[in-house]
Design a protein around this motif. Structure first.
Motif, PDB file in Angstrom:
ATOM      1  N   ARG A  70      15.532   2.725   6.452  1.00  0.00           N
ATOM      2  CA  ARG A  70      16.330   2.465   5.252  1.00  0.00           C
ATOM      3  C   ARG A  70      15.498   1.966   4.074  1.00  0.00           C
ATOM      4  O   ARG A  70      15.923   2.104   2.919  1.00  0.00           O
ATOM      5  N   LEU A  71      14.357   1.390   4.359  1.00  0.00           N
ATOM      6  CA  LEU A  71      13.448   0.898   3.333  1.00  0.00           C
ATOM      7  C   LEU A  71      12.019   1.197   3.771  1.00  0.00           C
ATOM      8  O   LEU A  71      11.744   1.304   4.967  1.00  0.00           O
ATOM      9  N   PRO A  72      11.084   1.292   2.841  1.00  0.00           N
ATOM     10  CA  PRO A  72       9.684   1.355   3.251  1.00  0.00           C
ATOM     11  C   PRO A  72       9.257   0.036   3.893  1.00  0.00           C
ATOM     12  O   PRO A  72       9.655  -1.041   3.436  1.00  0.00           O
ATOM     13  N   VAL A  73       8.463   0.130   4.934  1.00  0.00           N
ATOM     14  CA  VAL A  73       7.891  -1.052   5.584  1.00  0.00           C
ATOM     15  C   VAL A  73       6.373  -0.976   5.482  1.00  0.00           C
ATOM     16  O   VAL A  73       5.763   0.034   5.837  1.00  0.00           O
ATOM     17  N   ILE A  74       5.790  -2.050   4.993  1.00  0.00           N
ATOM     18  CA  ILE A  74       4.346  -2.164   4.852  1.00  0.00           C
ATOM     19  C   ILE A  74       3.877  -3.219   5.844  1.00  0.00           C
ATOM     20  O   ILE A  74       4.398  -4.342   5.861  1.00  0.00           O
ATOM     21  N   GLY A  75       2.902  -2.881   6.661  1.00  0.00           N
ATOM     22  CA  GLY A  75       2.360  -3.847   7.608  1.00  0.00           C
ATOM     23  C   GLY A  75       1.195  -4.595   6.994  1.00  0.00           C
ATOM     24  O   GLY A  75       0.287  -3.995   6.431  1.00  0.00           O
ATOM     25  N   GLY A  76       1.223  -5.918   7.094  1.00  0.00           N
ATOM     26  CA  GLY A  76       0.075  -6.702   6.671  1.00  0.00           C
ATOM     27  C   GLY A  76      -0.983  -6.661   7.757  1.00  0.00           C
ATOM     28  O   GLY A  76      -0.780  -7.203   8.845  1.00  0.00           O
ATOM     29  N   THR A  77      -2.104  -6.013   7.485  1.00  0.00           N
ATOM     30  CA  THR A  77      -3.102  -5.801   8.536  1.00  0.00           C
ATOM     31  C   THR A  77      -4.513  -6.192   8.104  1.00  0.00           C
ATOM     32  O   THR A  77      -5.487  -5.798   8.736  1.00  0.00           O
ATOM     33  N   GLY A  78      -4.629  -6.965   7.049  1.00  0.00           N
ATOM     34  CA  GLY A  78      -5.947  -7.383   6.591  1.00  0.00           C
ATOM     35  C   GLY A  78      -6.529  -8.477   7.463  1.00  0.00           C
ATOM     36  O   GLY A  78      -5.814  -9.201   8.166  1.00  0.00           O
ATOM     37  N   ALA A  79      -7.848  -8.597   7.422  1.00  0.00           N
ATOM     38  CA  ALA A  79      -8.559  -9.635   8.169  1.00  0.00           C
ATOM     39  C   ALA A  79      -9.930  -9.809   7.546  1.00  0.00           C
ATOM     40  O   ALA A  79     -10.393  -8.962   6.779  1.00  0.00           O
ATOM     41  N   ASN A  80     -10.599 -10.911   7.887  1.00  0.00           N
ATOM     42  CA  ASN A  80     -11.965 -11.071   7.393  1.00  0.00           C
ATOM     43  C   ASN A  80     -12.988 -10.506   8.369  1.00  0.00           C
ATOM     44  O   ASN A  80     -14.189 -10.647   8.174  1.00  0.00           O
ATOM     45  N   SER A  81     -12.508  -9.840   9.404  1.00  0.00           N
ATOM     46  CA  SER A  81     -13.338  -9.052  10.313  1.00  0.00           C
ATOM     47  C   SER A  81     -12.937  -7.588  10.150  1.00  0.00           C
ATOM     48  O   SER A  81     -11.770  -7.235  10.339  1.00  0.00           O
ATOM     49  N   THR A  82     -13.886  -6.740   9.806  1.00  0.00           N
ATOM     50  CA  THR A  82     -13.568  -5.330   9.595  1.00  0.00           C
ATOM     51  C   THR A  82     -13.018  -4.695  10.862  1.00  0.00           C
ATOM     52  O   THR A  82     -12.044  -3.942  10.819  1.00  0.00           O
ATOM     53  N   SER A  83     -13.603  -5.017  11.997  1.00  0.00           N
ATOM     54  CA  SER A  83     -13.134  -4.413  13.250  1.00  0.00           C
ATOM     55  C   SER A  83     -11.715  -4.862  13.581  1.00  0.00           C
ATOM     56  O   SER A  83     -10.896  -4.071  14.063  1.00  0.00           O
ATOM     57  N   GLU A  84     -11.395  -6.128  13.308  1.00  0.00           N
ATOM     58  CA  GLU A  84     -10.034  -6.612  13.560  1.00  0.00           C
ATOM     59  C   GLU A  84      -9.038  -5.930  12.628  1.00  0.00           C
ATOM     60  O   GLU A  84      -7.938  -5.550  13.044  1.00  0.00           O
ATOM     61  N   ALA A  85      -9.416  -5.770  11.350  1.00  0.00           N
ATOM     62  CA  ALA A  85      -8.527  -5.100  10.402  1.00  0.00           C
ATOM     63  C   ALA A  85      -8.292  -3.649  10.809  1.00  0.00           C
ATOM     64  O   ALA A  85      -7.168  -3.129  10.680  1.00  0.00           O
ATOM     65  N   ILE A  86      -9.307  -2.988  11.313  1.00  0.00           N
ATOM     66  CA  ILE A  86      -9.140  -1.609  11.795  1.00  0.00           C
ATOM     67  C   ILE A  86      -8.178  -1.578  12.982  1.00  0.00           C
ATOM     68  O   ILE A  86      -7.261  -0.737  13.027  1.00  0.00           O
ATOM     69  N   GLU A  87      -8.353  -2.501  13.913  1.00  0.00           N
ATOM     70  CA  GLU A  87      -7.469  -2.532  15.089  1.00  0.00           C
ATOM     71  C   GLU A  87      -6.024  -2.774  14.679  1.00  0.00           C
ATOM     72  O   GLU A  87      -5.101  -2.092  15.165  1.00  0.00           O
ATOM     73  N   LEU A  88      -5.803  -3.726  13.779  1.00  0.00           N
ATOM     74  CA  LEU A  88      -4.445  -4.025  13.335  1.00  0.00           C
ATOM     75  C   LEU A  88      -3.835  -2.851  12.567  1.00  0.00           C
ATOM     76  O   LEU A  88      -2.655  -2.529  12.738  1.00  0.00           O
ATOM     77  N   THR A  89      -4.633  -2.221  11.724  1.00  0.00           N
ATOM     78  CA  THR A  89      -4.119  -1.116  10.911  1.00  0.00           C
ATOM     79  C   THR A  89      -3.751   0.070  11.785  1.00  0.00           C
ATOM     80  O   THR A  89      -2.701   0.711  11.593  1.00  0.00           O
TER      81      THR A  89
END
Length: 291
Positions: A70-89
């Motif tokens: 019903r609405l766009p959903v944006i996931g917050g997936t940032g991190a100060n570790s590039t590998s962690e941000a990739i995993e979350l994204t």
């Protein structure tokens, strides 16, 4: 199309700090029925630093499930570790978000080249629409315009949440970014003015407690109706200011609890709102006709 009032949703918790999924479901319905245009799940307002990986992805997945398209959903997936941000994204993409919001790495203070490579690596590893998030007041890291322009050339980096609060920066971004690169205000206090100038929306803390008013203000601003937009924004100005009397999301979670929408649960190292600020927040809620 992501636009307008996009709420940076809190993560409701019980008094013990456990995630309150029943309250999360109620919040989603509250925003859908109030006209909110989009939801960011587990951004920094959603206490992303204190959720573990399973909780982080679980809350995003539950928001996607409850929204049900019903609405766009944006996931917050940032991190100060590039590998962690990739995993979350990648995980957020797997559960069906429409885009991801990626805050600049905090504390480790990368160079501009480091920022470029960080965001490029995420975009290449997780081919989902990415929105960058620049909030130097919280991260001690500023994504400058030249670096933003380099990243805007990456096909799946689609926009920027600009929380500098600077009209000068906004003018520069509007004049230099590609027309199809979406700009969102990350500061509620200047959001109306930025949308009147060409930003496509705001990723908002205030929308947690005043979703209908924020949606109406954004619609007027995006339509270029200056006087109406500013008139709708005026009663919200105290909220825009006072929801930051202590570190976000302390005040907004307290306000939501006062409105009966969630319990007053928050995780350490954040603590409940100091009693000295209760009257200030009550006054802001009354000015916005929420009490």
């Amino acid at each position: 199309m992501i636009h307008g009032s996009v709420v940076a949703l809190v993560t409701p918790m019980t008094a013990s700090g456990a995630i309150d999924y029943a309250a999360l479901a109620r919040l989603v319905e509250y925003h859908v029925s109030s006209g909110t245009h989009g939801i960011v799940a587990v951004g920094t307002t959603g206490e992303s630093p204190t959720l573990d990986m399973d909780e982080h992805v679980g809350v995003i997945a539950e928001v996607v499930r409850r929204v049900d398209g019903r609405l766009p959903v944006i996931g917050g997936t940032g991190a100060n570790s590039t590998s962690e941000a990739i995993e979350l994204t990648r995980a957020a993409a797997d559960v069906g978000v429409d885009a991801c919001l990626l805050v600049t790495p905090y504390y480790n203070k990368p160079t501009q080249e480091g920022l470029y490579r960080h965001f490029l690596a995420i975009a290449e590893a997780a081919p989902i629409p990415n929105i960058l998030y620049n909030v130097p007041g919280r991260t001690a890291c500023d994504l400058v315009t030249e670096t933003t322009l380099r990243l805007a050339l990456v096909p799946n980096i689609i926009g920027l949440k600009d929380a500098t609060g600077s009209l000068e920066r906004a003018t520069e971004l509007l004049s230099r970014c590609p027309a199809d690169f979406w700009l969102f205000s990350g500061e509620d206090a200047v959001a109306a003015e930025l949308m009147l100038r060409g930003y496509r929306g705001v990723i908002s803390v205030t929308a947690n407690v005043a979703p209908k008013a924020m949606a109406e203000m954004c619609e007027a601003a995006l339509a270029g109706r200056r006087e109406e937009a500013l008139a709708l924004d005026a009663p919200l100005q105290a909220l825009h200011r006072d929801l930051f009397v202590e570190s976000n999301p302390i005040p907004v979670k307290w306000a939501l609890a006062e409105l009966g929408l969630i319990e007053d649960g928050i995780r350490l190292p954040l603590t409940p709102l100091s009693a000295a600020h209760h009257a200030t927040l009550h006054a802001a809620l009354r000015q916005a006709s929420l009490l």
